[in-house]
Design a protein around this motif. Structure first.
Motif, mmCIF file in Angstrom:
data_model
loop_
_atom_site.group_PDB
_atom_site.id
_atom_site.type_symbol
_atom_site.label_atom_id
_atom_site.label_comp_id
_atom_site.label_asym_id
_atom_site.label_seq_id
_atom_site.Cartn_x
_atom_site.Cartn_y
_atom_site.Cartn_z
ATOM 1 N N ASP A 34 0.857 -1.189 0.000
ATOM 2 C CA ASP A 34 0.000 0.000 0.000
ATOM 3 C C ASP A 34 0.889 1.234 0.000
ATOM 4 O O ASP A 34 1.554 1.529 0.990
ATOM 5 N N ILE A 35 0.926 1.942 -1.140
ATOM 6 C CA ILE A 35 1.743 3.147 -1.267
ATOM 7 C C ILE A 35 0.828 4.360 -1.201
ATOM 8 O O ILE A 35 0.023 4.597 -2.101
ATOM 9 N N ALA A 36 0.925 5.112 -0.105
ATOM 10 C CA ALA A 36 0.061 6.272 0.071
ATOM 11 C C ALA A 36 0.467 7.422 -0.840
ATOM 12 O O ALA A 36 -0.370 8.127 -1.389
ATOM 13 N N ALA A 37 1.780 7.632 -1.002
ATOM 14 C CA ALA A 37 2.262 8.730 -1.835
ATOM 15 C C ALA A 37 3.704 8.446 -2.239
ATOM 16 O O ALA A 37 4.460 7.805 -1.497
ATOM 17 N N VAL A 38 4.072 8.923 -3.416
ATOM 18 C CA VAL A 38 5.435 8.794 -3.919
ATOM 19 C C VAL A 38 5.909 10.163 -4.394
ATOM 20 O O VAL A 38 5.256 10.774 -5.248
ATOM 21 N N ALA A 39 7.005 10.663 -3.856
ATOM 22 C CA ALA A 39 7.587 11.904 -4.359
ATOM 23 C C ALA A 39 8.013 11.672 -5.804
ATOM 24 O O ALA A 39 8.718 10.690 -6.085
#
Length: 205
Positions: A105-110
């Motif tokens: 589960d990736i909430a956000a990626v720069a």
């Protein structure tokens, strides 16, 4: 990738299977980072990203479908063994790219991190596949065929296709995402260029 650059010494079937699994998992994780950061890459994967962003259909389905027409060229130019391995690699990347988002589960990626790390992961995965006589097929096979048949320089044709993918991407993505996608492509190609040199790698049989 030219067939002459492929390793000559064969690995065992078990080693090939393990490498296929690990290599495609690396690529799928890189694809997931690219998708989460809304980035592009070149070749058939870039086409699959464009179609994913435009249609909402998953990357894996597009990637598998786009590669189908290229298998005939792969058989003609590189033989059945390479083609079957490539078919398996493409199928696994298509599958794993859809499963990875369920496994983590990736909430956000720069975006900058996604471009650099995603490019590195895809490059490492491709490097593993190259060393076990497989690839991710598609445009790379086409440009080599055009070079053999019509004398067109493969590097220039590949560059033109990748450039066209980025230009089309401008209609779907912000300019900064296209710039970061180019940076990611540089990272990907550096991984391959620095680590995949003919004559340096010996397979274990």
């Amino acid at each position: 990738m030219d067939p002459q650059e492929l390793p000559k010494d064969p690995h065992s079937l078990r080693e090939d299977a393990m490498a296929m699994l690990v290599g495609t998992l690396f690529v799928a994780l890189g694809v997931t980072l690219y998708t989460q950061a809304t980035l592009l890459t070149g070749s058939t994967a870039g086409m699959a990203f464009l179609l994913q962003y435009a249609s909402g259909w998953p990357f894996g389905a597009w990637f598998f479908l786009i590669n189908l027409p290229f298998y005939w060229l792969a058989i003609k130019r590189m033989g059945w063994s390479f083609t079957l391995r490539t078919f398996a690699a493409i199928g696994l990347v298509s599958l794993f790219s859809e499963l990875t988002v369920r496994w983590i589960d990736i909430a956000a990626v720069a975006p900058l991190y996604g471009a650099l790390m995603g490019g590195c992961l895809i490059g490492i995965g491709m490097l593993i596949l190259f060393r076990h006589r497989a690839s991710l097929g598609g445009v790379n096979i086409l440009v080599l065929y055009l070079q053999d048949r019509f004398g067109l320089r493969a590097g220039y044709v590949q560059l033109a296709i990748d450039g066209a993918i980025m230009l089309v991407g401008l209609a779907l993505l912000p300019v900064d995402r296209i710039g970061l996608s180019v940076l990611g492509a540089v990272a990907l190609n550096l991984i391959i260029a620095l680590n995949h040199k003919p004559g340096r790698y010996m397979g274990v049989s």
